[in-house]
Design a protein around this motif. Structure first.
Motif, PDB file in Angstrom:
ATOM      1  N   GLY A 183      -9.276  13.394  -5.055  1.00  0.00           N
ATOM      2  CA  GLY A 183      -9.497  13.069  -3.845  1.00  0.00           C
ATOM      3  C   GLY A 183     -11.492  12.496  -4.456  1.00  0.00           C
ATOM      4  N   LEU A 184     -11.316  12.440  -5.934  1.00  0.00           N
ATOM      5  CA  LEU A 184     -12.570  11.771  -6.020  1.00  0.00           C
ATOM      6  C   LEU A 184     -12.094  11.089  -6.668  1.00  0.00           C
ATOM      7  CD1 LEU A 184     -15.090  14.544  -7.005  1.00  0.00           C
ATOM      8  CD2 LEU A 184     -15.226  12.610  -5.178  1.00  0.00           C
ATOM      9  N   ARG A 210     -11.546  -1.395  -7.212  1.00  0.00           N
ATOM     10  CA  ARG A 210     -10.851  -1.855  -7.019  1.00  0.00           C
ATOM     11  C   ARG A 210     -11.364  -3.153  -6.080  1.00  0.00           C
ATOM     12  NH1 ARG A 210      -4.730  -2.643  -6.090  1.00  0.00           N
ATOM     13  NH2 ARG A 210      -4.530  -1.832  -8.219  1.00  0.00           N
ATOM     14  N   THR A 211     -12.235  -2.800  -4.930  1.00  0.00           N
ATOM     15  CA  THR A 211     -12.895  -2.978  -3.753  1.00  0.00           C
ATOM     16  C   THR A 211     -13.775  -4.539  -4.515  1.00  0.00           C
ATOM     17  OG1 THR A 211     -13.230  -1.418  -2.820  1.00  0.00           O
ATOM     18  CG2 THR A 211     -14.078  -3.063  -1.862  1.00  0.00           C
ATOM     19  N   GLN A 221       0.711  -1.265   0.077  1.00  0.00           N
ATOM     20  CA  GLN A 221      -0.053  -0.076   0.064  1.00  0.00           C
ATOM     21  C   GLN A 221       0.607   1.379  -0.379  1.00  0.00           C
ATOM     22  OE1 GLN A 221      -1.653  -0.855   4.171  1.00  0.00           O
ATOM     23  NE2 GLN A 221      -4.173  -1.576   2.820  1.00  0.00           N
ATOM     24  N   ALA A 255      -8.097  -1.690  -1.886  1.00  0.00           N
ATOM     25  CA  ALA A 255      -9.303  -1.128   0.306  1.00  0.00           C
ATOM     26  C   ALA A 255      -8.935  -0.961   1.410  1.00  0.00           C
ATOM     27  CB  ALA A 255     -10.348  -2.323  -0.460  1.00  0.00           C
ATOM     28  N   PRO A 256      -9.398  -0.228   2.082  1.00  0.00           N
ATOM     29  CA  PRO A 256      -9.074   0.319   3.396  1.00  0.00           C
ATOM     30  C   PRO A 256      -9.023  -0.925   4.446  1.00  0.00           C
ATOM     31  CG  PRO A 256     -10.398   2.112   2.940  1.00  0.00           C
ATOM     32  CD  PRO A 256     -10.349   0.673   1.637  1.00  0.00           C
ATOM     33  N   VAL A 282     -10.560   3.816  -5.666  1.00  0.00           N
ATOM     34  CA  VAL A 282     -10.843   2.894  -4.636  1.00  0.00           C
ATOM     35  C   VAL A 282     -11.960   1.538  -5.204  1.00  0.00           C
ATOM     36  CG1 VAL A 282     -10.706   2.640  -1.965  1.00  0.00           C
ATOM     37  CG2 VAL A 282      -9.305   4.057  -2.920  1.00  0.00           C
ATOM     38  N   ALA A 283     -13.356   1.882  -5.149  1.00  0.00           N
ATOM     39  CA  ALA A 283     -14.399   1.977  -4.669  1.00  0.00           C
ATOM     40  C   ALA A 283     -14.391   0.615  -6.148  1.00  0.00           C
ATOM     41  CB  ALA A 283     -15.781   2.358  -5.293  1.00  0.00           C
ATOM     42  N   LEU A 327      -9.851   9.130  -6.998  1.00  0.00           N
ATOM     43  CA  LEU A 327      -9.049   8.202  -5.699  1.00  0.00           C
ATOM     44  C   LEU A 327     -10.269   7.269  -5.248  1.00  0.00           C
ATOM     45  CD1 LEU A 327      -6.230   9.669  -3.766  1.00  0.00           C
ATOM     46  CD2 LEU A 327      -5.956   7.875  -4.880  1.00  0.00           C
ATOM     47  N   LYS A 328     -11.520   7.894  -4.553  1.00  0.00           N
ATOM     48  CA  LYS A 328     -12.517   7.539  -3.949  1.00  0.00           C
ATOM     49  C   LYS A 328     -13.238   6.696  -5.207  1.00  0.00           C
ATOM     50  CE  LYS A 328     -16.280   8.704  -1.231  1.00  0.00           C
ATOM     51  NZ  LYS A 328     -17.597   9.064  -1.264  1.00  0.00           N
ATOM     52  N   ALA A 329     -12.945   6.425  -6.526  1.00  0.00           N
ATOM     53  CA  ALA A 329     -14.461   5.557  -7.241  1.00  0.00           C
ATOM     54  C   ALA A 329     -12.889   4.706  -8.222  1.00  0.00           C
ATOM     55  CB  ALA A 329     -13.357   7.109  -8.706  1.00  0.00           C
TER      56      ALA A 329
END
Lengths: 118, 182, 375
Positions: C350-351, C360-361, C303, C368-369, C357-358, C353-355
């Protein structure tokens, strides 16, 4: 006076302090004799297994190599940034070409999986 | 004053360069080289080449030598003097020939090329600040600069290919090089 | 000439003394703060509020045995602890910590060495700081040390890239590599660089946290995996040297960020006491790092490398591109446009990255966290 001379002062002071502290430690904190295992490398209380200077993944080597290349790129950016206002749009275009070519490399390195750690 | 500084600093550079050659331990040699690079960087500073001073430290002493250290550790399978101290056949002969060539060149330069050494530089005194370099690099010498990016690109591809050849890189879950039993 | 020589020597000694005297205080402060945040009491036995704890620690460490464990490479092992501290102290030499003052009818810069490549000098020295960790790890004859040293050095060189790329944007705004000039340009723009370079500030914040090997990026000394990393085999005062070096590095970084982004010694409001404001800003920054340390859990190594190479490098390139374009096209209003643009860009990054990560998950557990922390 050369403006870099005070940096030398700073270096000398820092080095002198570090050396003095280490010398003092050598003098005051002299190791006392003990059984051989007192000086053995720490492996969570178990006798060390194998050699400590083993091979390690080539991954680290790849990262160091890529770092050099990108570091050179970053270094080139500095003289450009300093004269950027004189160069104007021309400067923008020439750096865009430079970075564009390197961006191809970056994407290649990414796609090929060289940035993955597994 | 400048002469004295020059003598001291270049003396340090030469001493550490000697340390590089004569140290039995590869990592000690690498550290000597780092020190030598720093001394050479200081020599650039004496020539008022501030930008090159920084590049010498950041790129040579800071980046390339880290790679060297990594490679040494990578090759350093057992013991300190093993892997890197191998001898190729005829190594001594080649070394002697190359050394003689270098010596001859130096003698020729000192004997005949006095005017080459003492010819004044074609750049103004005090040249070497980032502004000077920037102006020179991004106006008159633009093409070499842009070509540099191609060289770096080729090097990137080369690095990836080399790491792949070693048999262990980008594939996920690939076994590490030595095939070390876990 | 002689006056300058003596003045700069005195300044060097003073800066050294002040930075070194911060170290025990910061150690105490960090222990106390982290304890409070974790609902513990922290040091409270030695002196009022445990203030003398770092002194007690120092005395203890000095009289401890300085063991050369068997099989260590003695010369390198001896030199490594110094190599992590000396570059940090030397880097501090170019940091301006106050506006020029008049002493005995002469103007004295509150800066040890006023060089016009200050920014590059600091970056160059920070690239030398790698050697402390990698040599300590290699010389210790310990598997965990070697792993820690390698991890730390790979991490440090990786994060130098986003640092270098975001600092270029500051140079674009300033047009100079002198740190004095950076402070002056912020005064003339009438706005601190943190606003026109908001994304750059965030990137630098994260990258320097990794560069300092502080939690949550302290993979090189992750005690749950590799004992104490590259300083596992160090005892007594040699260990203390690493420990002090870490804090000296932190002070230097805080001072650098203060100069680059927070207007240096300038007062945001209230009385014009340059030195005081400089100290306040440094401490605010250090407190932020301590807070981060107490808040975030340690990341995994993949990570960490992904964050550096795949997120921070492109983000800082985007920041650089935006800065360059706006400076050319914006003319005199560039700084004002940038102040809006950089916040927009930060939100955009930021947006994205959020997309990502979503995405990826959904496909595979990677960045993913939750991603099974133990695996």
């Amino acid at each position: 006076m050369n403006p870099y001379l005070p940096i030398l002062f700073m270096l000398v002071i820092a080095t002198a302090f570090a050396l003095a502290a280490m010398a003092l430690a050598l003098f005051v904190g002299r190791p006392r004799p003990g059984p051989e295992r007192k000086f053995a490398p720490y492996e969570c209380g178990i006798e060390p297994v194998g050699s400590a200077r083993d091979r390690f993944p080539v991954k680290f080597y790849l990262v160091a190599m890529l770092f050099i290349l990108f570091d050179i790129e970053v270094i080139f950016l500095y003289p450009w940034a300093v004269v950027f206002r004189q160069l104007g749009v021309f400067g923008l275009i020439e750096m865009a070409i430079f970075l564009g070519i390197l961006l191809v490399g970056y994407i290649y390195v990414w796609r090929v999986g060289a940035l993955e750690w597994q | 004053m400048t002469w004295l500084t020059f003598l001291i600093v270049s003396g340090i550079a030469v001493i550490f360069a000697g340390g590089l050659i004569f140290s039995r331990n590869a990592v000690h040699g690498a550290m000597c080289l780092v020190a030598s690079f720093c001394a050479i960087a200081t020599l650039f500073l004496l020539l008022s080449a501030e930008f090159i001073f920084v590049v010498q430290i950041a790129v040579y002493a800071g980046a390339i030598m880290v790679l060297f250290l990594f490679v040494m550790m990578l090759l350093n399978v057992q013991g300190q003097e093993g892997a890197l101290a191998g001898r190729a056949p005829g190594q001594l002969l080649v070394a002697l020939a190359l050394g003689a060539a270098l010596l001859g060149q130096a003698v020729w330069l000192v004997a005949r090329g006095g005017e080459i050494i003492s010819r004044p530089a074609r750049i103004p005194a005090g040249f070497g600040s980032p502004e000077d370099i920037g102006t020179a690099l991004f106006t008159r010498n633009l093409l070499p600069f842009e070509i540099t990016s191609l060289v770096l690109l080729a090097a990137m591809a080369g690095a990836v290919v080399l790491a792949r050849k070693a048999g262990l890189s980008p594939k996920p879950n690939g076994a590490p090089a030595g095939g070390k039993p876990e | 000439m002689l006056f300058d020589l003596i003045a700069s020597f005195i300044k060097a000694v003073l800066v050294f003394a002040v930075v070194m005297s911060f170290v025990p205080f910061l150690i105490w402060l960090e222990r106390k703060l982290v304890a409070w945040m974790q609902q513990r009491i922290g040091p409270n036995r030695t002196g009022p509020f445990g203030l003398l704890q770092p002194i007690a620690d120092a005395v203890k460490l000095i009289i401890k045995e300085n063991i050369f464990p068997s099989g260590v490479e003695k010369i390198t092992y001896f030199l490594a602890p110094m190599m992590s501290m000396i570059p940090a102290l030397a880097a501090f030499a170019v940091i301006p910590f106050g506006s020029p003052v008049r002493i005995m009818g002469r103007t004295v810069n509150l800066q040890v060495a006023d060089v016009n490549i200050g920014i590059l000098y600091i970056l160059a020295l920070s690239s030398l700081a790698v050697y402390g960790a990698v040599l300590a790890g290699w010389s210790s004859n310990n598997k965990y040390s070697l792993l820690g040293g390698l991890r730390t050095s790979a991490q440090m060189i990786s994060y130098e890239l986003p640092i270098g790329l975001s600092v270029v944007s500051i140079v674009l705004l300033t047009g100079s590599l002198s740190l004095n000039e950076v402070v002056r340009s912020q005064a003339s723009h009438g706005i601190w660089n943190i606003f026109p370079q908001f994304l750059g500030f965030i990137i630098l914040l994260i990258s320097y946290n990794a560069e300092l090997n502080r939690a949550p990026f302290d993979l090189g000394e992750a005690e749950s995996e590799i004992v104490a990393g590259y300083h596992t085999e160090y005892s007594g005062f040699r260990f203390a040297m690493f420990y002090m070096g870490e804090y000296v590095n932190m002070v230097t970084v805080a001072a650098l960020v203060t100069v680059l982004f927070l207007g240096g010694w300038q007062a945001p409001f209230g009385p014009e006491i340059p030195l005081l404001w400089f100290l306040i800003k440094i401490f605010a920054f250090i407190l932020l790092y301590m807070w981060v340390r107490a808040t975030f859990p340690r990341v995994r190594y993949d990570q960490l490398m992904a964050l550096g190479w795949k997120i921070l490098v492109p983000a800082s390139l985007a920041n650089l591109a935006m800065t360059a374009v706006i400076i050319v096209l914006g003319g005199p209003n560039a700084v004002r446009i940038l102040s809006v643009g950089s916040i927009v860009l930060a939100v955009l990054v930021g947006l994205v990255l959020k997309a990502a990560v979503a995405l990826r998950t959904k496909s595979a557990p990677g960045l993913a966290p939750p991603a099974g922390a133990g695996s």
